[in-house]
Design a protein around this motif. Sequence first.
Motif, PDB file in Angstrom:
ATOM      1  N   GLY A 249       0.731  -1.097  -0.013  1.00 56.03           N
ATOM      2  CA  GLY A 249      -0.081   0.035  -0.157  1.00 56.03           C
ATOM      3  C   GLY A 249       0.925   1.224  -0.086  1.00 56.03           C
ATOM      4  N   PHE A 250       2.155   1.137   0.138  1.00 56.17           N
ATOM      5  CA  PHE A 250       3.077   2.388  -0.125  1.00 56.17           C
ATOM      6  C   PHE A 250       2.756   3.316  -1.196  1.00 56.17           C
ATOM      7  CE2 PHE A 250       6.620   4.882  -1.138  1.00 56.17           C
ATOM      8  CZ  PHE A 250       6.754   5.583   0.131  1.00 56.17           C
ATOM      9  N   LYS A 251       2.702   2.580  -2.145  1.00 56.67           N
ATOM     10  CA  LYS A 251       2.609   3.318  -3.549  1.00 56.67           C
ATOM     11  C   LYS A 251       1.293   4.015  -3.492  1.00 56.67           C
ATOM     12  CE  LYS A 251       3.538   2.879  -8.376  1.00 56.67           C
ATOM     13  NZ  LYS A 251       4.092   4.235  -8.220  1.00 56.67           N
ATOM     14  N   GLU A 252       0.203   3.409  -3.066  1.00 60.19           N
ATOM     15  CA  GLU A 252      -1.172   4.190  -3.085  1.00 60.19           C
ATOM     16  C   GLU A 252      -1.087   5.447  -2.111  1.00 60.19           C
ATOM     17  OE1 GLU A 252      -0.778   0.888  -2.926  1.00 60.19           O
ATOM     18  OE2 GLU A 252      -1.893   0.311  -4.611  1.00 60.19           O
ATOM     19  N   ARG A 253      -0.363   5.004  -1.093  1.00 59.97           N
ATOM     20  CA  ARG A 253      -0.530   6.066   0.033  1.00 59.97           C
ATOM     21  C   ARG A 253       0.360   7.495  -0.663  1.00 59.97           C
ATOM     22  NH1 ARG A 253       0.667   2.572   3.913  1.00 59.97           N
ATOM     23  NH2 ARG A 253       2.632   3.264   4.345  1.00 59.97           N
ATOM     24  N   TYR A 254       1.559   6.993  -1.206  1.00 58.95           N
ATOM     25  CA  TYR A 254       2.592   8.090  -1.901  1.00 58.95           C
ATOM     26  C   TYR A 254       1.734   8.907  -2.685  1.00 58.95           C
ATOM     27  CZ  TYR A 254       6.412   9.809  -4.380  1.00 58.95           C
ATOM     28  OH  TYR A 254       7.190  10.556  -5.297  1.00 58.95           O
ATOM     29  N   GLU A 255       0.918   8.223  -3.717  1.00 60.82           N
ATOM     30  CA  GLU A 255       0.238   8.838  -4.766  1.00 60.82           C
ATOM     31  C   GLU A 255      -0.804   9.618  -4.135  1.00 60.82           C
ATOM     32  OE1 GLU A 255       0.954   8.907  -7.908  1.00 60.82           O
ATOM     33  OE2 GLU A 255       2.406   7.599  -7.910  1.00 60.82           O
ATOM     34  N   SER A 256      -1.469   9.175  -3.131  1.00 60.43           N
ATOM     35  CA  SER A 256      -2.659  10.280  -2.450  1.00 60.43           C
ATOM     36  C   SER A 256      -1.831  11.459  -1.918  1.00 60.43           C
ATOM     37  CB  SER A 256      -3.507   9.337  -1.800  1.00 60.43           C
ATOM     38  OG  SER A 256      -3.062   9.376  -0.275  1.00 60.43           O
ATOM     39  N   LEU A 257      -0.960  11.153  -1.355  1.00 57.20           N
ATOM     40  CA  LEU A 257      -0.199  12.309  -0.644  1.00 57.20           C
ATOM     41  C   LEU A 257       0.340  13.149  -1.592  1.00 57.20           C
ATOM     42  CD1 LEU A 257       2.308  11.797   2.308  1.00 57.20           C
ATOM     43  CD2 LEU A 257       3.137  13.299   0.246  1.00 57.20           C
ATOM     44  N   LYS A 258       0.931  12.860  -2.780  1.00 62.08           N
ATOM     45  CA  LYS A 258       1.495  13.515  -3.875  1.00 62.08           C
ATOM     46  C   LYS A 258       0.086  14.482  -4.368  1.00 62.08           C
ATOM     47  CE  LYS A 258       3.152  12.835  -8.286  1.00 62.08           C
ATOM     48  NZ  LYS A 258       3.899  11.643  -9.160  1.00 62.08           N
TER      49      LYS A 258
ATOM     50  N   GLU B 107       8.115  28.856 -13.760  1.00 62.80           N
ATOM     51  CA  GLU B 107       8.278  28.095 -14.635  1.00 62.80           C
ATOM     52  C   GLU B 107       9.338  26.810 -14.500  1.00 62.80           C
ATOM     53  OE1 GLU B 107       9.462  30.760 -17.770  1.00 62.80           O
ATOM     54  OE2 GLU B 107       7.332  31.347 -18.253  1.00 62.80           O
ATOM     55  N   GLU B 108      10.240  27.201 -13.841  1.00 60.72           N
ATOM     56  CA  GLU B 108      11.349  26.144 -13.476  1.00 60.72           C
ATOM     57  C   GLU B 108      11.171  24.933 -12.875  1.00 60.72           C
ATOM     58  OE1 GLU B 108      11.040  29.282 -12.439  1.00 60.72           O
ATOM     59  OE2 GLU B 108      12.502  29.644 -10.770  1.00 60.72           O
ATOM     60  N   VAL B 109       9.926  25.007 -12.101  1.00 59.04           N
ATOM     61  CA  VAL B 109       9.628  23.927 -11.443  1.00 59.04           C
ATOM     62  C   VAL B 109       9.021  22.669 -12.344  1.00 59.04           C
ATOM     63  CG1 VAL B 109       7.854  23.043  -9.802  1.00 59.04           C
ATOM     64  CG2 VAL B 109       8.717  25.248  -9.348  1.00 59.04           C
ATOM     65  N   THR B 110       9.807  21.572 -12.256  1.00 61.39           N
ATOM     66  CA  THR B 110       9.353  20.237 -12.984  1.00 61.39           C
ATOM     67  C   THR B 110       8.854  19.199 -12.084  1.00 61.39           C
ATOM     68  OG1 THR B 110      11.664  19.279 -12.322  1.00 61.39           O
ATOM     69  CG2 THR B 110      11.450  20.682 -14.392  1.00 61.39           C
ATOM     70  N   THR B 111       8.207  18.232 -12.669  1.00 61.28           N
ATOM     71  CA  THR B 111       7.382  17.322 -11.816  1.00 61.28           C
ATOM     72  C   THR B 111       8.608  16.588 -10.966  1.00 61.28           C
ATOM     73  OG1 THR B 111       6.274  17.025 -14.001  1.00 61.28           O
ATOM     74  CG2 THR B 111       5.877  15.248 -12.151  1.00 61.28           C
ATOM     75  N   SER B 112       9.655  16.227 -11.474  1.00 63.72           N
ATOM     76  CA  SER B 112      10.637  15.690 -10.809  1.00 63.72           C
ATOM     77  C   SER B 112      11.235  16.462  -9.435  1.00 63.72           C
ATOM     78  CB  SER B 112      11.833  15.074 -11.426  1.00 63.72           C
ATOM     79  OG  SER B 112      12.686  16.436 -11.933  1.00 63.72           O
ATOM     80  N   MET B 113      11.093  17.684  -9.704  1.00 61.04           N
ATOM     81  CA  MET B 113      11.276  18.612  -8.551  1.00 61.04           C
ATOM     82  C   MET B 113      10.216  18.371  -7.448  1.00 61.04           C
ATOM     83  SD  MET B 113      12.515  22.476 -10.082  1.00 61.04           S
ATOM     84  CE  MET B 113      13.032  23.437  -8.634  1.00 61.04           C
ATOM     85  N   VAL B 114       9.140  18.602  -8.061  1.00 66.50           N
ATOM     86  CA  VAL B 114       8.096  18.448  -6.871  1.00 66.50           C
ATOM     87  C   VAL B 114       8.220  16.965  -6.361  1.00 66.50           C
ATOM     88  CG1 VAL B 114       5.621  18.264  -6.586  1.00 66.50           C
ATOM     89  CG2 VAL B 114       6.612  20.084  -8.311  1.00 66.50           C
ATOM     90  N   GLU B 115       8.481  15.976  -7.133  1.00 68.69           N
ATOM     91  CA  GLU B 115       8.788  14.522  -6.512  1.00 68.69           C
ATOM     92  C   GLU B 115       9.484  14.684  -5.345  1.00 68.69           C
ATOM     93  OE1 GLU B 115       8.465  11.885  -9.582  1.00 68.69           O
ATOM     94  OE2 GLU B 115       6.371  12.071  -9.725  1.00 68.69           O
TER      95      GLU B 115
ATOM     96  N   SER C 126      10.452  16.964  -3.625  1.00 69.25           N
ATOM     97  CA  SER C 126      10.482  18.010  -2.528  1.00 69.25           C
ATOM     98  C   SER C 126       9.051  17.698  -1.617  1.00 69.25           C
ATOM     99  CB  SER C 126      10.355  19.597  -2.935  1.00 69.25           C
ATOM    100  OG  SER C 126      11.300  19.834  -3.723  1.00 69.25           O
ATOM    101  N   LEU C 127       8.707  16.373  -2.135  1.00 70.69           N
ATOM    102  CA  LEU C 127       7.585  16.215  -1.517  1.00 70.69           C
ATOM    103  C   LEU C 127       7.271  16.429  -0.182  1.00 70.69           C
ATOM    104  CD1 LEU C 127       5.026  15.589  -3.284  1.00 70.69           C
ATOM    105  CD2 LEU C 127       5.247  13.021  -2.640  1.00 70.69           C
ATOM    106  N   ILE C 128       8.216  15.866   0.629  1.00 70.13           N
ATOM    107  CA  ILE C 128       8.293  15.792   2.239  1.00 70.13           C
ATOM    108  C   ILE C 128       8.044  17.504   2.862  1.00 70.13           C
ATOM    109  CG2 ILE C 128       9.279  15.372   4.445  1.00 70.13           C
ATOM    110  CD1 ILE C 128      10.023  12.931   3.175  1.00 70.13           C
ATOM    111  N   LYS C 129       9.001  18.200   2.260  1.00 67.27           N
ATOM    112  CA  LYS C 129       8.675  19.650   2.303  1.00 67.27           C
ATOM    113  C   LYS C 129       7.484  20.332   1.919  1.00 67.27           C
ATOM    114  CE  LYS C 129      12.988  20.514   3.984  1.00 67.27           C
ATOM    115  NZ  LYS C 129      13.113  21.116   5.219  1.00 67.27           N
ATOM    116  N   LEU C 130       6.905  19.964   0.904  1.00 68.80           N
ATOM    117  CA  LEU C 130       5.718  20.479   0.307  1.00 68.80           C
ATOM    118  C   LEU C 130       4.696  20.108   1.314  1.00 68.80           C
ATOM    119  CD1 LEU C 130       6.122  20.008  -3.454  1.00 68.80           C
ATOM    120  CD2 LEU C 130       6.372  22.216  -2.169  1.00 68.80           C
ATOM    121  N   TYR C 131       4.839  18.811   1.669  1.00 69.77           N
ATOM    122  CA  TYR C 131       3.706  18.167   2.615  1.00 69.77           C
ATOM    123  C   TYR C 131       3.558  18.840   4.084  1.00 69.77           C
ATOM    124  CZ  TYR C 131       0.563  14.993   4.903  1.00 69.77           C
ATOM    125  OH  TYR C 131      -0.268  14.201   5.850  1.00 69.77           O
TER     126      TYR C 131
END
Length: 309
Positions: free
Chosen positions: A16-25, A42-50, A52-57
């Motif tokens: 279930g980690f993947k599901e939790r990760y996706e829903s958190l994202k 503009e410089e923000v990319t999907t991989s940057m968001v991924e 930085s997910l913990i910080k964004l959370y």
Amino acid sequence: MEPIQNAFGKLIQKEGFKERYESLKEEVISHPHIQQFIEEHEEVTTSMVERSLIKLYEYIGQSVACKECPSLEGCKNMIQGYHPHLIIQGKMIDIQYERCPRKVTHDERKKQESLIQSVYMPKDILEASMASVDLGDPQRFNAILAAKQFLDEYEPGKRVQGLYLYGAFGVGKTYILGAVANALAERQIASMIVYLPEFLRELKSSIQDNTLHDKIDAVKRVPVLMMDDIGAEAMSSFVRDDILGTILQFRMLENLPTFFTSNFDFKGLEHHLTYTQRGEEEKMKAARIMERIKYLAKPVEVLGGNRRL
Ligand code: ADP
Ligand code: MG
């Protein structure tokens, strides 16, 4: 202790980690502030968001601009009085904590209080609120209405006349100032109530210790200034021309709202300001101060009985 890498690895493999990760994202990305940040950078990319997910959370769990907190004491953030701000650090989005608006107002007030002793908020007035002023009281109705009008119209930078509240001792003039000050504080607008007789005494004694200029400066620049009990001070040409004159002139030029309370109406105050009988020159000087007061504030009589009895 197990190296953190291993622990994290195990967690990833868990059901279930993947599901939790996706829903958190999903939760992070759909947050309006994050959306806005992505749009503005503009410089923000999907991989940057991924990455930085913990910080964004962390960011979305905090209150920004005091929106989710009832007061500074009730601040829900990790560091009380500080709110997060997103920044780009290389290939990551990071958080910076800055003082929140309430904390800035609070610190500003503390600074004023440590500089100027006569800035005050009596205990009962500390609790004054526009809601608690008695609207059903017809004698005070005009003054309360005028105060409400000011609060509706005023926003920082806009020229709105303050009020000159006059009337007998104990009718609730200072209380109305307190209610306005508290209503402004709720909107993070700094104001200051100075008890004028005490402030002027204090200024005279700071001529020696060189804080005179700083004290006048702090009072003159506060976004909303309230001079309590003008006319009860000991008048002199120094007080009138060098202190009051300077402060009022500055506030007029800068369009800074200024309130007064007094036992005198305009005519009585003008007489008080003509403190000596040295003839025409004093009258002119008193008239000049009155002009400034009339420009800054609208006279409203506060009627009613003495509430202190
Ligand atoms: P003034 O400045 O006109 O001399 P104050 O504002 O100090 O009068 O009011 C006198 C007393 O009455 C204070 O103790 C104040 O707390 C109380 N008071 C004034 N207005 C109200 C109000 N609307 N509701 C409750 N208490 C009030
Ligand atoms: Mg008073």
